[in-house]
Design a protein around this motif. Structure first.
Motif, PDB file in Angstrom:
ATOM      1  N   GLU A 148      -0.867   3.934 -10.152  1.00  9.48           N
ATOM      2  CA  GLU A 148      -1.917   3.269 -10.934  1.00  9.48           C
ATOM      3  C   GLU A 148      -1.295   2.497 -12.103  1.00  9.48           C
ATOM      4  O   GLU A 148      -1.689   1.358 -12.376  1.00  9.48           O
ATOM      5  CB  GLU A 148      -2.946   4.286 -11.436  1.00  9.48           C
ATOM      6  CG  GLU A 148      -3.836   4.797 -10.325  1.00  9.48           C
ATOM      7  CD  GLU A 148      -4.775   5.913 -10.726  1.00  9.48           C
ATOM      8  OE1 GLU A 148      -5.821   6.051 -10.052  1.00  9.48           O
ATOM      9  OE2 GLU A 148      -4.470   6.652 -11.700  1.00  9.48           O
ATOM     10  N   ARG A 194       0.013   9.377  -7.680  1.00  8.51           N
ATOM     11  CA  ARG A 194      -1.141   8.526  -7.976  1.00  8.51           C
ATOM     12  C   ARG A 194      -1.095   7.915  -9.379  1.00  8.51           C
ATOM     13  O   ARG A 194      -1.246   6.696  -9.516  1.00  8.51           O
ATOM     14  CB  ARG A 194      -2.445   9.294  -7.752  1.00  8.51           C
ATOM     15  CG  ARG A 194      -3.673   8.443  -7.991  1.00  8.51           C
ATOM     16  CD  ARG A 194      -4.953   9.177  -7.687  1.00  8.51           C
ATOM     17  NE  ARG A 194      -6.088   8.383  -8.116  1.00  8.51           N
ATOM     18  CZ  ARG A 194      -7.328   8.772  -8.024  1.00  8.51           C
ATOM     19  NH1 ARG A 194      -7.622   9.954  -7.505  1.00  8.51           N
ATOM     20  NH2 ARG A 194      -8.302   8.008  -8.442  1.00  8.51           N
ATOM     21  N   TRP A 223      -4.211   9.902  -1.424  1.00  6.92           N
ATOM     22  CA  TRP A 223      -5.071   8.739  -1.599  1.00  6.92           C
ATOM     23  C   TRP A 223      -4.391   7.506  -1.047  1.00  6.92           C
ATOM     24  O   TRP A 223      -3.185   7.313  -1.229  1.00  6.92           O
ATOM     25  CB  TRP A 223      -5.371   8.503  -3.092  1.00  6.92           C
ATOM     26  CG  TRP A 223      -6.223   9.574  -3.663  1.00  6.92           C
ATOM     27  CD1 TRP A 223      -7.583   9.578  -3.728  1.00  6.92           C
ATOM     28  CD2 TRP A 223      -5.797  10.806  -4.220  1.00  6.92           C
ATOM     29  NE1 TRP A 223      -8.021  10.751  -4.302  1.00  6.92           N
ATOM     30  CE2 TRP A 223      -6.934  11.522  -4.612  1.00  6.92           C
ATOM     31  CE3 TRP A 223      -4.545  11.388  -4.430  1.00  6.92           C
ATOM     32  CZ2 TRP A 223      -6.879  12.769  -5.200  1.00  6.92           C
ATOM     33  CZ3 TRP A 223      -4.482  12.639  -5.019  1.00  6.92           C
ATOM     34  CH2 TRP A 223      -5.640  13.315  -5.392  1.00  6.92           C
ATOM     35  N   HIS A 248       0.833  -1.197   0.000  1.00  9.52           N
ATOM     36  CA  HIS A 248       0.000   0.000   0.000  1.00  9.52           C
ATOM     37  C   HIS A 248       0.868   1.246   0.000  1.00  9.52           C
ATOM     38  O   HIS A 248       2.078   1.186   0.271  1.00  9.52           O
ATOM     39  CB  HIS A 248      -0.965   0.002   1.187  1.00  9.52           C
ATOM     40  CG  HIS A 248      -0.296   0.132   2.514  1.00  9.52           C
ATOM     41  ND1 HIS A 248       0.394  -0.901   3.120  1.00  9.52           N
ATOM     42  CD2 HIS A 248      -0.218   1.184   3.360  1.00  9.52           C
ATOM     43  CE1 HIS A 248       0.863  -0.492   4.286  1.00  9.52           C
ATOM     44  NE2 HIS A 248       0.509   0.763   4.449  1.00  9.52           N
ATOM     45  N   MET A 277      -3.726   3.813  -1.550  1.00  7.63           N
ATOM     46  CA  MET A 277      -3.718   2.913  -2.699  1.00  7.63           C
ATOM     47  C   MET A 277      -3.150   1.572  -2.264  1.00  7.63           C
ATOM     48  O   MET A 277      -2.351   1.504  -1.325  1.00  7.63           O
ATOM     49  CB  MET A 277      -2.892   3.516  -3.831  1.00  7.63           C
ATOM     50  CG  MET A 277      -3.446   4.874  -4.277  1.00  7.63           C
ATOM     51  SD  MET A 277      -2.619   5.551  -5.707  1.00  7.63           S
ATOM     52  CE  MET A 277      -3.287   4.469  -6.988  1.00  7.63           C
ATOM     53  N   TYR A 323      -1.422  -0.425  -8.731  1.00  7.19           N
ATOM     54  CA  TYR A 323      -2.080  -0.076  -7.474  1.00  7.19           C
ATOM     55  C   TYR A 323      -3.470   0.466  -7.778  1.00  7.19           C
ATOM     56  O   TYR A 323      -3.679   1.113  -8.805  1.00  7.19           O
ATOM     57  CB  TYR A 323      -1.282   0.990  -6.717  1.00  7.19           C
ATOM     58  CG  TYR A 323      -0.008   0.475  -6.093  1.00  7.19           C
ATOM     59  CD1 TYR A 323       0.090   0.289  -4.721  1.00  7.19           C
ATOM     60  CD2 TYR A 323       1.110   0.189  -6.872  1.00  7.19           C
ATOM     61  CE1 TYR A 323       1.257  -0.166  -4.137  1.00  7.19           C
ATOM     62  CE2 TYR A 323       2.283  -0.278  -6.310  1.00  7.19           C
ATOM     63  CZ  TYR A 323       2.340  -0.452  -4.937  1.00  7.19           C
ATOM     64  OH  TYR A 323       3.507  -0.921  -4.378  1.00  7.19           O
ATOM     65  N   VAL A 324      -4.407   0.224  -6.870  1.00 10.33           N
ATOM     66  CA  VAL A 324      -5.761   0.756  -7.024  1.00 10.33           C
ATOM     67  C   VAL A 324      -6.056   1.681  -5.846  1.00 10.33           C
ATOM     68  O   VAL A 324      -5.587   1.464  -4.729  1.00 10.33           O
ATOM     69  CB  VAL A 324      -6.832  -0.361  -7.103  1.00 10.33           C
ATOM     70  CG1 VAL A 324      -6.629  -1.205  -8.352  1.00 10.33           C
ATOM     71  CG2 VAL A 324      -6.822  -1.227  -5.871  1.00 10.33           C
ATOM     72  N   MET A 325      -6.847   2.710  -6.132  1.00  9.02           N
ATOM     73  CA  MET A 325      -7.205   3.668  -5.101  1.00  9.02           C
ATOM     74  C   MET A 325      -8.286   3.066  -4.209  1.00  9.02           C
ATOM     75  O   MET A 325      -9.295   2.575  -4.698  1.00  9.02           O
ATOM     76  CB  MET A 325      -7.713   4.963  -5.743  1.00  9.02           C
ATOM     77  CG  MET A 325      -7.747   6.142  -4.792  1.00  9.02           C
ATOM     78  SD  MET A 325      -9.303   6.422  -3.940  1.00  9.02           S
ATOM     79  CE  MET A 325     -10.321   7.028  -5.252  1.00  9.02           C
ATOM     80  N   LYS A 348      -2.139  -2.781  -3.531  1.00  5.64           N
ATOM     81  CA  LYS A 348      -1.815  -3.770  -4.555  1.00  5.64           C
ATOM     82  C   LYS A 348      -1.585  -5.097  -3.843  1.00  5.64           C
ATOM     83  O   LYS A 348      -1.136  -5.135  -2.704  1.00  5.64           O
ATOM     84  CB  LYS A 348      -0.539  -3.337  -5.293  1.00  5.64           C
ATOM     85  CG  LYS A 348      -0.097  -4.249  -6.400  1.00  5.64           C
ATOM     86  CD  LYS A 348       1.127  -3.659  -7.089  1.00  5.64           C
ATOM     87  CE  LYS A 348       1.558  -4.521  -8.256  1.00  5.64           C
ATOM     88  NZ  LYS A 348       2.682  -3.901  -8.977  1.00  5.64           N
TER      89      LYS A 348
END
Length: 166
Positions: free
Chosen positions: A127, A123, A149, A115, A151, A131-133, A153
């Motif tokens: 991404e 960001r 944010w 994270h 994030m 990684y996702v928000m 993974k």
């Protein structure tokens, strides 16, 4: 270009690079007051804090001769804690290279749930690295709110006790 593991003696240069990166962020992302609060100053408290954080992390620095181009570290708990590329060295894939190297080191140690707390600048890089928000976040430094944010993974999930409404 040389790739190396960060040591405590590299940290003043890392902080200077961080300050340069933050100073060069656009005003529409972070106000001048926010950028100054984020960068902070290199003093004894900062040195002690950074050395402690670095001690529990995999790290990478990139330099060209004596000039630091970029640095990053990933804690053994799976947090991408630092990721900075000098403004004049951006756009060369250095951030992605460092992320991959750190993720490989973590995976070799069995750490795959990752994270990060991503800024406006980080960001899109994260991404692109998969990684996702999870949620927006706000931190306060020196009384100044900073937006970022959370994030993740590799299946990392925020502990319920750590969640807040800010």
């Amino acid at each position: 270009m040389e790739n190396f593991a960060l040591q405590p003696e590299h940290l003043p240069d890392c902080h200077a690079l961080l300050a340069d990166c933050v100073a060069n962020l656009p005003d529409d992302a972070y106000s001048l007051a926010a950028r100054l609060a984020w960068a902070g100053i290199w003093d004894e408290d900062c040195r002690v804090n950074w050395e402690a954080r670095l001690a529990g992390a995999w790290s990478v620095g990139l330099r060209d001769g004596d000039q630091l181009l970029a640095f990053a570290w990933l804690t053994q708990a799976g947090e991408l804690d630092m990721l900075y590329v000098a403004p004049w060295a951006q756009g060369r894939g250095l951030a992605r290279q460092m992320i991959q190297q750190l993720e490989d080191a973590a995976a070799a140690a069995g750490v795959t749930a990752l994270h990060a707390w991503a800024s406006h600048a980080a960001r899109p890089v994260l991404e692109a690295a998969g990684y996702v928000m999870l949620r927006p976040n706000r931190v306060v430094r020196d009384g100044i709110p900073l937006e970022n944010w959370l994030m993740a993974k590799g299946g990392w999930q925020e502990p319920a006790a750590a969640r807040s409404d800010t």
